[in-house]
Design an enzyme around this catalytic site. Structure first.
Site, mmCIF file in Angstrom:
data_model
loop_
_atom_site.group_PDB
_atom_site.id
_atom_site.type_symbol
_atom_site.label_atom_id
_atom_site.label_comp_id
_atom_site.label_asym_id
_atom_site.label_seq_id
_atom_site.Cartn_x
_atom_site.Cartn_y
_atom_site.Cartn_z
ATOM 1 N N LYS A 145 -24.905 23.990 29.684
ATOM 2 C CA LYS A 145 -24.251 23.324 30.822
ATOM 3 C C LYS A 145 -24.137 24.363 31.933
ATOM 4 O O LYS A 145 -23.290 25.245 31.891
ATOM 5 C CB LYS A 145 -22.861 22.849 30.381
ATOM 6 C CG LYS A 145 -22.323 21.634 31.092
ATOM 7 C CD LYS A 145 -22.086 21.792 32.565
ATOM 8 C CE LYS A 145 -20.815 22.523 32.929
ATOM 9 N NZ LYS A 145 -20.737 22.839 34.374
ATOM 10 N N GLU A 157 -17.263 35.614 27.546
ATOM 11 C CA GLU A 157 -17.416 36.689 28.544
ATOM 12 C C GLU A 157 -16.617 36.233 29.750
ATOM 13 O O GLU A 157 -17.027 35.306 30.458
ATOM 14 C CB GLU A 157 -18.885 36.846 28.942
ATOM 15 C CG GLU A 157 -19.836 37.208 27.817
ATOM 16 C CD GLU A 157 -19.726 38.649 27.393
ATOM 17 O OE1 GLU A 157 -18.985 39.426 28.019
ATOM 18 O OE2 GLU A 157 -20.374 38.992 26.380
ATOM 19 N N CYS A 194 -18.587 39.794 37.615
ATOM 20 C CA CYS A 194 -17.460 39.925 36.683
ATOM 21 C C CYS A 194 -17.032 41.379 36.527
ATOM 22 O O CYS A 194 -15.867 41.668 36.326
ATOM 23 C CB CYS A 194 -17.862 39.344 35.336
ATOM 24 S SG CYS A 194 -19.417 39.998 34.717
ATOM 25 N N GLU A 201 -8.339 38.867 40.057
ATOM 26 C CA GLU A 201 -9.787 38.887 40.288
ATOM 27 C C GLU A 201 -10.089 38.094 41.567
ATOM 28 O O GLU A 201 -9.750 36.919 41.667
ATOM 29 C CB GLU A 201 -10.517 38.242 39.106
ATOM 30 C CG GLU A 201 -12.020 38.342 39.223
ATOM 31 C CD GLU A 201 -12.759 37.699 38.055
ATOM 32 O OE1 GLU A 201 -12.359 36.609 37.618
ATOM 33 O OE2 GLU A 201 -13.753 38.299 37.597
HETATM 34 P P1 NAD Z 1 -15.409 28.856 35.812
HETATM 35 O O1 NAD Z 1 -14.638 29.268 34.613
HETATM 36 O O2 NAD Z 1 -14.720 28.056 36.841
HETATM 37 O O3 NAD Z 1 -16.686 28.007 35.390
HETATM 38 C C1 NAD Z 1 -17.616 28.499 34.472
HETATM 39 C C2 NAD Z 1 -18.315 27.327 33.802
HETATM 40 O O4 NAD Z 1 -17.351 26.605 33.037
HETATM 41 C C3 NAD Z 1 -18.921 26.315 34.766
HETATM 42 O O5 NAD Z 1 -20.133 25.840 34.232
HETATM 43 C C4 NAD Z 1 -17.885 25.206 34.791
HETATM 44 O O6 NAD Z 1 -18.424 23.948 35.125
HETATM 45 C C5 NAD Z 1 -17.400 25.221 33.364
HETATM 46 N N1 NAD Z 1 -16.071 24.664 33.155
HETATM 47 C C6 NAD Z 1 -15.037 24.570 34.024
HETATM 48 N N2 NAD Z 1 -13.977 23.997 33.430
HETATM 49 C C7 NAD Z 1 -14.331 23.717 32.162
HETATM 50 C C8 NAD Z 1 -13.660 23.144 31.040
HETATM 51 N N3 NAD Z 1 -12.403 22.734 31.115
HETATM 52 N N4 NAD Z 1 -14.330 23.049 29.865
HETATM 53 C C9 NAD Z 1 -15.603 23.483 29.760
HETATM 54 N N5 NAD Z 1 -16.286 24.011 30.789
HETATM 55 C C10 NAD Z 1 -15.661 24.143 31.976
HETATM 56 O O7 NAD Z 1 -16.019 30.192 36.421
HETATM 57 P P2 NAD Z 1 -16.876 30.341 37.771
HETATM 58 O O8 NAD Z 1 -15.949 30.228 38.918
HETATM 59 O O9 NAD Z 1 -18.089 29.479 37.706
HETATM 60 O O10 NAD Z 1 -17.370 31.851 37.619
HETATM 61 C C11 NAD Z 1 -16.595 32.934 37.976
HETATM 62 C C12 NAD Z 1 -15.895 33.528 36.784
HETATM 63 O O11 NAD Z 1 -16.825 33.873 35.773
HETATM 64 C C13 NAD Z 1 -15.179 34.817 37.128
HETATM 65 O O12 NAD Z 1 -13.912 34.837 36.539
HETATM 66 C C14 NAD Z 1 -16.071 35.877 36.520
HETATM 67 O O13 NAD Z 1 -15.434 37.075 36.218
HETATM 68 C C15 NAD Z 1 -16.577 35.189 35.313
HETATM 69 N N6 NAD Z 1 -17.806 35.836 34.834
HETATM 70 C C16 NAD Z 1 -17.749 36.632 33.723
HETATM 71 C C17 NAD Z 1 -18.893 37.290 33.279
HETATM 72 C C18 NAD Z 1 -18.858 38.191 32.068
HETATM 73 O O14 NAD Z 1 -19.908 38.507 31.549
HETATM 74 N N7 NAD Z 1 -17.705 38.616 31.597
HETATM 75 C C19 NAD Z 1 -20.090 37.134 33.964
HETATM 76 C C20 NAD Z 1 -20.117 36.331 35.080
HETATM 77 C C21 NAD Z 1 -18.956 35.680 35.512
#
Ligand code: NAD
Length: 493
Positions: free
Chosen positions: A186, A261, A295, A396
């Site tokens: 997804k 992650e 991240c 963040e």
């Molecule tokens: P997000 O958590 O809003 O969304 C990530 C994914 O989760 C998207 O595909 C979203 O549609 C899905 N999602 C949202 N709510 C959900 C739910 N209730 N159940 C299941 N899936 C759901 O994150 P974002 O804004 O897309 O990305 C930014 C975040 O990602 C930052 O916090 C960043 O640090 C983190 N990130 C971490 C890493 C790592 O390797 N640690 C790498 C990249 C990004």
């Protein structure tokens, strides 16, 4: 349902999603738009997948897992991964352009990721034939042979964010293919196009129907049903800590395995003896690369007081020199933020920094002159005079914002660096070998980089401490996340 073999039917600007080897629409018939964040233009519509589509994809993935895919031998999965790598190499420019137009990554940076992404695929290909159990001597009476088998966990649900669609997709799908799992991916609703292209290339390389499925949709409508689905054996998630927590709750129904992650607020410690020629650009790009949407961004910059003012001055000059614009221009170093919503969020932090008393040294505003007005651009920003309790030093931001914080002793720097709920990464700049070793031991983070940053290798585990998540991507541990270990006893006397 549209049935088209392999290549995506490009119907104007509409891209269907990929389930069971078919390009299909959402059961609801609904779609949503994805925009180029540099121009605001709609570049495509994609299906707005929901619970029913997740059902269909999980069923397709299960059929493939117990069916044809289960008969693939390790060397066949290896050959497949190598074919995928070759195809990716041939289509690399197309992949880069897709990331640039859908999420704003500067094309020069996207091109520069080739070795990392292709290297990951080659690493998984190698590992496909290196997985094995052990023969273990036991103390049981009688003649009983005991050994372990490594078996794929089954159907994996992969949920990824928008900031690195190519690498995130490969980090999830690659180990699944190496170990014999199947995947329902997804992608983020903000950047769904590259994962669809990746599914297309994988099908073209010969990945059997149902092994890799991509369901586009929102987190609430497609992500949540995937996370709670009883037919999913494991969730691999990259995204925010808040969503990670809801995934853990959703996983309880069938106690599926979860690896996470998550977010970070990573410290970078610049010691008084640091090589500033090296430290300034590396510390700057630890945050500004990808417009801060990383991240591992080293957004808390602890600088030894004796060099603090000089460092901040050089850092700000570097920040002000970066070329900002549409990532499709090969000269661009800094692209846009993903969306107007993210722009607003980052602007909120810029206001909070000034209101809480930090001193803005450079940047601090949206860029809206000329062509930049149509996109989501923020100038690379440096705040000085930041205290540890300010929001910009604790939360963040996921934007191009660095907070500089002076320190007096290394003990103090380590204590303050570790004073965060996160633990994804940390950086150190020093010429002293003992300091390098001591700080790399004492910093509570899944990755510590000394005199470098962003070094990520397919063979080296990457992941979080504390609320930055658990599980590792990269290295043998990564493959282990996709495997069950079975103990077998055979009486032979
Ligand atoms: P997000 O958590 O809003 O969304 C990530 C994914 O989760 C998207 O595909 C979203 O549609 C899905 N999602 C949202 N709510 C959900 C739910 N209730 N159940 C299941 N899936 C759901 O994150 P974002 O804004 O897309 O990305 C930014 C975040 O990602 C930052 O916090 C960043 O640090 C983190 N990130 C971490 C890493 C790592 O390797 N640690 C790498 C990249 C990004």
């Amino acid at each position: 349902m549209t049935i088209v073999p392999i290549r995506q039917p490009i119907d104007g600007r509409h891209r269907p999603m990929f389930i069971g080897g078919l390009w299909v629409e959402a059961a609801s018939g609904q779609t949503f738009e994805t925009r180029n964040p540099a121009t605001g233009e709609i570049i495509a519509t994609v299906p707005r997948g929901g619970r029913q589509d997740i059902e269909r994809a999980v069923a397709a993935a299960r059929n493939a897992f117990v069916g044809p895919w289960s008969r693939f031998k390790p060397h066949e999965r290896q050959k497949l991964l190598l074919r995928i790598t070759d195809l990716f190499e041939r289509h690399w420019e197309e992949i880069c352009t897709s990331d640039t137009t859908d999420m704003g990554l500067p094309i020069a940076r996207a091109r520069g990721n080739a070795n990392r992404v292709l290297g990951m695929l080659r690493y998984y290909a190698g590992m496909a034939t290196a997985l094995h159990g052990e023969t273990i001597e036991n103390s049981l009476p009688g003649d009983i042979v005991s050994f372990t088998r490594k078996e794929p966990v089954g159907v994996v649900g992969a949920i990824i964010p928008w900031n690195a669609p190519t690498a995130a997709s490969i980090w999830k799908i690659g180990p699944a293919l190496a170990t014999g799992c199947t995947v329902v991916l997804k992608p983020s609703e903000e950047a769904p196009l590259t994962p669809l292209l990746i599914a297309e290339l994988m099908a073209e390389a010969g990945v059997p129907d149902g092994v890799v499925n991509v369901v586009t949709g929102t987190g609430a409508e497609a992500g949540a049903p995937l996370a709670e689905h009883m037919g999913i054996d494991k969730i691999v998630f990259t995204g925010s800590t808040l969503t990670g927590q809801s995934i853990v709750r959703a996983s309880a129904g069938n106690l599926k395995r979860v690896s996470l992650e998550l977010g970070g607020k990573s410290p970078v410690i610049v010691c008084a003896d640091a090589d500033l020629e090296r430290a300034v650009p590396v510390a700057a790009m630890s945050v500004f690369a990808n417009s801060g949407q990383i991240c591992i961004a080293g957004s808390r910059l602890f600088v030894a007081r004796s060099i603090h003012d000089e460092f901040v001055e050089r850092l700000s000059a570097y920040a002000a020199s970066l070329r900002i614009g549409n990532g499709i221009d090969p000269e661009t170093e800094i692209g846009p933020l993903i969306s107007p919503r993210q722009l607003e969020r980052v602007e909120g932090y810029l206001r909070a920094g000034s209101e809480e008393g930090a001193r803005l040294v450079t940047g601090g505003t949206r860029l809206s002159h000329g062509a930049l007005a149509a996109g989501n651009f923020i100038a690379p920003t440096v705040f000085a005079g930041v205290s540890d309790t300010m929001r910009i030093a604790r939360e963040e931001i996921f934007g191009p914002v660095i907070s500089a914080l002076p320190f007096d002793t290394l003990d103090e720097a380590v204590r303050r660096a570790n004073d965060t709920p996160y633990g994804l990464a940390a950086g150190v700049f020093t010429r002293d070998l003992a300091t390098a070793h001591q700080l790399s031991r004492r910093l509570q983070a899944g990755s510590v980089w000394v005199n470098t940053y962003h070094a990520i290798d397919p063979a080296v585990p990457f992941g979080g401490y504390k609320m930055s998540g658990y599980g590792r991507e990269g290295g043998g541990e990564h493959l282990g996340e996709y495997l069950n270990t079975k103990g077998v006893f055979i009486r032979i006397d």
